[in-house]
Design a protein around this motif. Structure first.
Motif, PDB file in Angstrom:
ATOM      1  N   LEU A   1      94.441  60.260  78.043  1.00 16.90           N
ATOM      2  CA  LEU A   1      93.638  61.432  77.705  1.00 16.90           C
ATOM      3  C   LEU A   1      94.498  62.675  77.499  1.00 16.90           C
ATOM      4  O   LEU A   1      94.240  63.477  76.617  1.00 16.90           O
ATOM      5  CB  LEU A   1      92.587  61.686  78.787  1.00 16.90           C
ATOM      6  CG  LEU A   1      91.459  60.659  78.831  1.00 16.90           C
ATOM      7  CD1 LEU A   1      90.549  60.910  80.026  1.00 16.90           C
ATOM      8  CD2 LEU A   1      90.651  60.682  77.526  1.00 16.90           C
ATOM      9  N   LEU A   2      95.537  62.814  78.347  1.00 18.71           N
ATOM     10  CA  LEU A   2      96.361  64.015  78.262  1.00 18.71           C
ATOM     11  C   LEU A   2      97.416  63.854  77.171  1.00 18.71           C
ATOM     12  O   LEU A   2      97.887  62.740  76.926  1.00 18.71           O
ATOM     13  CB  LEU A   2      97.041  64.283  79.605  1.00 18.71           C
ATOM     14  CG  LEU A   2      96.072  64.536  80.780  1.00 18.71           C
ATOM     15  CD1 LEU A   2      96.842  64.536  82.092  1.00 18.71           C
ATOM     16  CD2 LEU A   2      95.326  65.852  80.565  1.00 18.71           C
TER      17      LEU A   2
ATOM     18  N   ALA B   1      93.077  54.354  86.555  1.00 21.23           N
ATOM     19  CA  ALA B   1      92.814  55.792  86.598  1.00 21.23           C
ATOM     20  C   ALA B   1      94.035  56.566  86.084  1.00 21.23           C
ATOM     21  O   ALA B   1      93.921  57.505  85.303  1.00 21.23           O
ATOM     22  CB  ALA B   1      92.479  56.209  88.027  1.00 21.23           C
ATOM     23  N   PHE B   2      95.206  56.078  86.505  1.00 23.01           N
ATOM     24  CA  PHE B   2      96.458  56.672  86.052  1.00 23.01           C
ATOM     25  C   PHE B   2      96.605  56.492  84.542  1.00 23.01           C
ATOM     26  O   PHE B   2      96.940  57.421  83.799  1.00 23.01           O
ATOM     27  CB  PHE B   2      97.615  56.002  86.812  1.00 23.01           C
ATOM     28  CG  PHE B   2      98.966  56.206  86.196  1.00 23.01           C
ATOM     29  CD1 PHE B   2      99.646  57.417  86.331  1.00 23.01           C
ATOM     30  CD2 PHE B   2      99.586  55.180  85.476  1.00 23.01           C
ATOM     31  CE1 PHE B   2     100.897  57.594  85.759  1.00 23.01           C
ATOM     32  CE2 PHE B   2     100.827  55.360  84.911  1.00 23.01           C
ATOM     33  CZ  PHE B   2     101.488  56.566  85.047  1.00 23.01           C
TER      34      PHE B   2
ATOM     35  N   GLN C   1      87.398  52.845  81.928  1.00 24.30           N
ATOM     36  CA  GLN C   1      86.210  53.539  82.420  1.00 24.30           C
ATOM     37  C   GLN C   1      85.202  52.555  82.990  1.00 24.30           C
ATOM     38  O   GLN C   1      84.647  52.741  84.073  1.00 24.30           O
ATOM     39  CB  GLN C   1      85.583  54.359  81.285  1.00 24.30           C
ATOM     40  CG  GLN C   1      84.457  55.281  81.749  1.00 24.30           C
ATOM     41  CD  GLN C   1      84.921  56.180  82.892  1.00 24.30           C
ATOM     42  OE1 GLN C   1      85.903  56.918  82.762  1.00 24.30           O
ATOM     43  NE2 GLN C   1      84.240  56.106  84.028  1.00 24.30           N
TER      44      GLN C   1
ATOM     45  N   GLY D   1     101.331  56.138  77.715  1.00 21.62           N
ATOM     46  CA  GLY D   1     100.009  55.561  77.932  1.00 21.62           C
ATOM     47  C   GLY D   1      99.702  54.485  76.918  1.00 21.62           C
ATOM     48  O   GLY D   1      99.131  53.448  77.253  1.00 21.62           O
TER      49      GLY D   1
ATOM     50  N   LYS E   1      94.245  56.026  82.411  1.00 22.18           N
ATOM     51  CA  LYS E   1      93.240  56.845  81.739  1.00 22.18           C
ATOM     52  C   LYS E   1      93.763  58.273  81.538  1.00 22.18           C
ATOM     53  O   LYS E   1      93.683  58.832  80.442  1.00 22.18           O
ATOM     54  CB  LYS E   1      91.964  56.875  82.598  1.00 22.18           C
ATOM     55  CG  LYS E   1      90.693  57.122  81.824  1.00 22.18           C
ATOM     56  CD  LYS E   1      89.498  57.030  82.750  1.00 22.18           C
ATOM     57  CE  LYS E   1      88.947  58.420  83.032  1.00 22.18           C
ATOM     58  NZ  LYS E   1      87.822  58.390  83.986  1.00 22.18           N
ATOM     59  N   SER E   2      94.348  58.825  82.608  1.00 17.41           N
ATOM     60  CA  SER E   2      94.862  60.193  82.511  1.00 17.41           C
ATOM     61  C   SER E   2      95.973  60.286  81.471  1.00 17.41           C
ATOM     62  O   SER E   2      96.059  61.239  80.704  1.00 17.41           O
ATOM     63  CB  SER E   2      95.356  60.659  83.890  1.00 17.41           C
ATOM     64  OG  SER E   2      96.515  59.943  84.254  1.00 17.41           O
ATOM     65  N   ARG E   3      96.814  59.261  81.439  1.00 24.66           N
ATOM     66  CA  ARG E   3      97.901  59.245  80.454  1.00 24.66           C
ATOM     67  C   ARG E   3      97.382  59.202  79.024  1.00 24.66           C
ATOM     68  O   ARG E   3      97.951  59.785  78.118  1.00 24.66           O
ATOM     69  CB  ARG E   3      98.781  58.010  80.683  1.00 24.66           C
ATOM     70  CG  ARG E   3      99.717  58.179  81.852  1.00 24.66           C
ATOM     71  CD  ARG E   3     101.129  58.040  81.381  1.00 24.66           C
ATOM     72  NE  ARG E   3     102.037  58.597  82.336  1.00 24.66           N
ATOM     73  CZ  ARG E   3     103.351  58.401  82.287  1.00 24.66           C
ATOM     74  NH1 ARG E   3     103.862  57.648  81.331  1.00 24.66           N
ATOM     75  NH2 ARG E   3     104.128  58.957  83.161  1.00 24.66           N
TER      76      ARG E   3
END
Lengths: 264, 224, 224
Positions: A93-94, A86-87, A58, A105, A89-91
């Motif tokens: 978080l999801l 960014a990729f 972040q 992730g 981060k999404s990994r």
């Protein structure tokens, strides 16, 4: 927040523009995205192994966004890193998708943490290395080194083949001088002329040409041939010069010579 | 030839026997004092009379110089005499200005030293940026690094290792005496961990084992 | 005062008191070792902490090095560390370099081997070029050729023949084993004739007989 320290406000006043320019220098001072990440991670003030990669991602994305907003030119690798984070981060978080292949992730985050820790470790040991006593600064080598006398023994070598080839070379060279090789059995016209000139004065009457052959050349056929040819050629030369006359009664008959009467 | 040399030495009777150890120690002392560069045991052996044991003579000599103004130090496979570091302040006259190394060069050097044999790609992976040609060239030129064996990985990339000149400069006996090496290894920071999802190269471990095994480059002869 | 203290801060505490003599000796030792030139007592005094007595330290150091591999010697009014004279032989490094014999030398050697005993004029006649003094000297120095008997021709020129060393090097038992010698002779390539126009010496045939006769000068070489 670390980005606070780096980027104050988005509105561009003169002072902020100046600050932005200073930031360009700052970005140039970083050695790539990993260096920036390491700097950002230090602000978390925790052991690098316990670092929050999510938080770090972040922070980095904010850094890139602010840089873009300030029109700071970022090298491509900074943007590649941003996309990757960014990729990541999404990994993180999801919830993991069981059907999806590839590393999780957590694995990716762990590797990033490892990379940061390793880079930091290398920097630490580099500093320790440079802090060591160094030659020429803290300790010294012999100032007056004694020359080691080098006794150089040069051994020359040659093989039998070298020797043979050398000899063959010398001998081959000789073969290209055939007159040197063959003269032994050759009686030249010059030699015949030299021999005949002093003799013709005594030959008042017709004399057989064979009597002009040099001594010792009559027996060996090879030598006789050479001497006969040379003597014949020399005779023709003397006739041409007007010193002698030459005659032959018929084919294969003896060739006869006599001195030409100068008064005629 | 060495017999002839022995004749010139005080031990005339020792045509077939090596000179006494005290004499051998003197010889090693003379040779090390005369040379500014470290001298290998092999070279000592070649220069001393036949049958000498320079390794043992070195051990004696080293002890003799303990606490003195100069010391007998080991540099890789070679030995040298160097002034005691605490007396550096007396040598302003002899101090040589060392070319300032860039941060990139220092880090690259450290990475090569701790990860050797190390490819350019590995240096770049650790630093996260590409290594400029100039940095490597500078380190090569200073003779602090040299080319090692090619890696048995696709492309057979060249590797870099640190040199004896490097060890000599930093007063290290072997590359194993690098500060913090054990801690780094214990922490797993010297492992070459491929990024997840990539095919492991599978070669790194072998090379590392080699580096650390007693059979590798540095002989164990002179370990105290 | 302990040595440890002296090591850390040799100057600060000795503003009024000089370091102990043992420490001063260490300093002199290090300075003499590292200095590129002999050092005067005055220079030592200038470099060492205030209150030191380098002359006395030198005397101690000199005594310490008595009988060692190196000595503290006086050079003019300065001092230096030098190798003990009896160990000078260690300061030689022998290297052997193998070089290919020059073409001129090979050809000259080949001619001598095939035509021995052979004069310089004969070598020149066969090679078609003059033979440099250096070439003959080199072959003599290598002990591949030596002087044979003088020739019984005008001027009584010296001759050259090949040696045992030559035969050893080429793995020949006698010069007659030279490959192809007989074949070359049969082909008439080894007949040596005087250049045309010169008076036949009438010697060559004798010499050739001599070459092959066991009674001649080079008997030991050519006996089977």
């Amino acid at each position: 927040m670390a980005d606070r320290d780096l980027f104050e406000e988005d509105t561009l006043s003169v002072t902020e523009r100046l600050a932005a320019e200073a930031l360009i220098v700052d970005v140039d001072g970083f050695e790539g995205p990993l260096d920036v990440l390491l700097m950002l991670s230090r602000t978390q003030k925790v052991d690098l192994r316990k670092i929050s990669v999510l938080h770090l991602a972040q922070q980095y994305l904010t850094f890139v966004e602010k840089a873009k907003a300030l029109r700071i030119e970022l090298a491509a690798d900074y943007l590649v890193m941003a996309a990757w984070l960014a990729f990541l981060k999404s990994r993180l978080l999801l919830p993991p998708d069981p059907t999806e292949e590839g590393p999780s992730g957590e694995e990716l985050a762990a590797h990033l943490a490892f990379q940061l820790e390793r880079l930091q470790a290398m920097r630490d040991v580099a500093a320790r290395l440079m802090a060591r006593d160094q030659k020429g600064r803290d300790f010294f080598a012999r100032g007056q080194a004694e020359d080691v006398m080098r006794i150089r023994t040069v051994t020359y070598s040659a093989t039998l083949l070298d020797l043979m080839q050398g000899y063959a070379r010398v001998r081959t060279r000789d073969e290209f001088r055939p007159f040197v090789m063959d003269r032994h059995n050759v009686f030249t016209m010059e030699q015949a002329l030299d021999r005949m000139r002093p003799l013709i004065g005594f030959a008042g009457d017709w004399t057989d040409i064979t009597s002009y052959l040099p001594d010792g050349w009559e027996t060996d056929p090879v030598r006789r041939r050479s001497a006969t040819a040379a003597t014949f050629a020399a005779s023709l030369e003397l006739v041409k010069e007007g010193h002698m006359e030459i005659r032959q009664s018929e084919t294969f008959a003896p060739i006869q010579l006599r001195r030409k009467d100068q008064r005629e | 030839m060495s017999e002839e040399q022995a004749e010139d030495t005080p031990q005339e009777e020792s045509l077939f026997e090596a000179p006494p150890m005290g004499e051998q120690e003197r010889m090693v002392e003379a040779v090390l004092f005369a040379s500014a560069e470290p001298v290998t045991v092999r070279e000592l052996e070649a220069r001393m009379p036949h049958g000498c044991d320079p390794a043992e003579a070195l051990a004696h000599l080293r002890k003799r110089y303990e606490g003195r103004g100069v010391r007998v130090v080991r540099v890789g496979d070679a030995w040298a005499i160097r002034t005691a570091p605490d007396l550096g302040f007396l040598m302003q006259k002899e101090t040589v200005e060392v070319r300032k190394l860039s941060r990139a060069a220092i880090e690259t050097l450290a990475i090569i030293a701790y990860h050797q044999p190390c490819t350019r790609a590995e240096i770049e992976e650790i630093r996260g940026v590409s290594v400029s040609r100039g940095t490597i060239d500078q380190l090569l030129e200073m003779e602090w690094i040299r080319f090692g064996r090619r890696k048995m990985t696709p492309g057979r990339p060249v590797t870099f290792v640190v040199t004896e000149t490097f060890l000599d400069h930093f007063g290290l006996e072997t590359a194993r005496d690098l500060p913090g090496l054990k801690e780094l290894r214990a922490a797993g920071l010297l492992e070459n961990r491929p990024p997840p999802g990539t095919i492991p190269l599978g070669q790194r471990d072998e090379d590392e084992d080699e580096l650390n095994s007693p059979e590798s480059g540095q002989t164990e002869l002179f370990e105290d």
